[in-house]
Design a protein around this motif. Structure first.
Motif, short mmCIF file in Angstrom:
data_model
loop_
_atom_site.label_atom_id
_atom_site.label_comp_id
_atom_site.label_asym_id
_atom_site.label_seq_id
_atom_site.Cartn_x
_atom_site.Cartn_y
_atom_site.Cartn_z
N GLY A 1 42.83 31.25 -49.07
CA GLY A 1 43.56 32.36 -49.65
C GLY A 1 44.87 31.95 -50.28
O GLY A 1 45.38 30.85 -50.05
N LYS A 2 45.40 32.87 -51.08
CA LYS A 2 46.64 32.62 -51.81
C LYS A 2 47.71 33.65 -51.46
O LYS A 2 48.72 33.74 -52.15
CB LYS A 2 46.38 32.66 -53.32
CG LYS A 2 45.41 31.60 -53.79
CD LYS A 2 45.13 31.75 -55.27
CE LYS A 2 44.07 30.76 -55.70
NZ LYS A 2 43.70 30.93 -57.11
N SER A 3 47.49 34.41 -50.40
CA SER A 3 48.48 35.40 -50.02
C SER A 3 49.75 34.70 -49.54
O SER A 3 49.74 33.52 -49.17
CB SER A 3 47.94 36.31 -48.91
OG SER A 3 47.79 35.58 -47.71
N THR A 4 50.83 35.42 -49.51
CA THR A 4 52.11 34.85 -49.10
C THR A 4 52.03 34.27 -47.70
O THR A 4 52.53 33.17 -47.44
CB THR A 4 53.22 35.91 -49.19
OG1 THR A 4 53.25 36.43 -50.51
CG2 THR A 4 54.57 35.32 -48.83
N GLY A 5 51.38 34.98 -46.80
CA GLY A 5 51.25 34.51 -45.42
C GLY A 5 50.49 33.19 -45.31
O GLY A 5 50.88 32.30 -44.56
N MET A 6 49.39 33.09 -46.06
CA MET A 6 48.60 31.85 -46.03
C MET A 6 49.37 30.70 -46.65
O MET A 6 49.32 29.58 -46.15
CB MET A 6 47.27 32.04 -46.76
CG MET A 6 46.24 32.75 -45.97
SD MET A 6 45.82 31.79 -44.50
CE MET A 6 44.91 33.00 -43.61
N VAL A 7 50.05 30.96 -47.74
CA VAL A 7 50.83 29.90 -48.39
C VAL A 7 51.93 29.42 -47.45
O VAL A 7 52.17 28.21 -47.32
CB VAL A 7 51.41 30.39 -49.73
CG1 VAL A 7 52.40 29.39 -50.30
CG2 VAL A 7 50.29 30.65 -50.72
#
Length: 108
Positions: A74-80
């Motif tokens: 994923g590329k969500s802020t949390g995953m990044v």
């Protein structure tokens, strides 16, 4: 010609990654030596940098980033942020240690 080159890059990502790491590390060392106004280029140092980059950094980073992308998709802020935190707390100290250890034992 560019589409054929890009097709090979996509087909062989590991070879591409290792080659780019080795060339960028060696090129960066040459640029550093040039800007530090040395009288002559120390080719032994550049070779040692390239050996460490080709043998460790390209391989390690290829498989490390692949692991992070598969484990934390994923590329969500949390995953990044998770990937960035793991990278900076786990991989960065190891890669830095290997680089300096590789430079402290020159290949003759």
């Amino acid at each position: 010609m560019l589409p054929a080159f890009l097709r090979h890059v996509r087909r062989f990502p590991w070879v591409t990654n290792v080659t780019l790491y080795g060339c960028l590390f060696a090129g960066g060392d040459l640029v550093h030596q040039w800007f530090s106004a040395r009288d002559q280029v120390d080719w032994r140092q550049t070779r040692n940098v390239a050996v460490v980059a080709f043998s460790f950094h390209g391989n390690f980073n290829f498989f490390w980033m692949r692991f992070l992308e598969r484990r934390f998709p994923g590329k969500s802020t949390g995953m990044v942020v998770k990937k960035l935190f793991l990278d900076q707390t786990t991989a960065a100290p190891l890669a830095t240690s290997v680089f300096y250890t590789g430079q402290s034992y020159p290949i003759t």
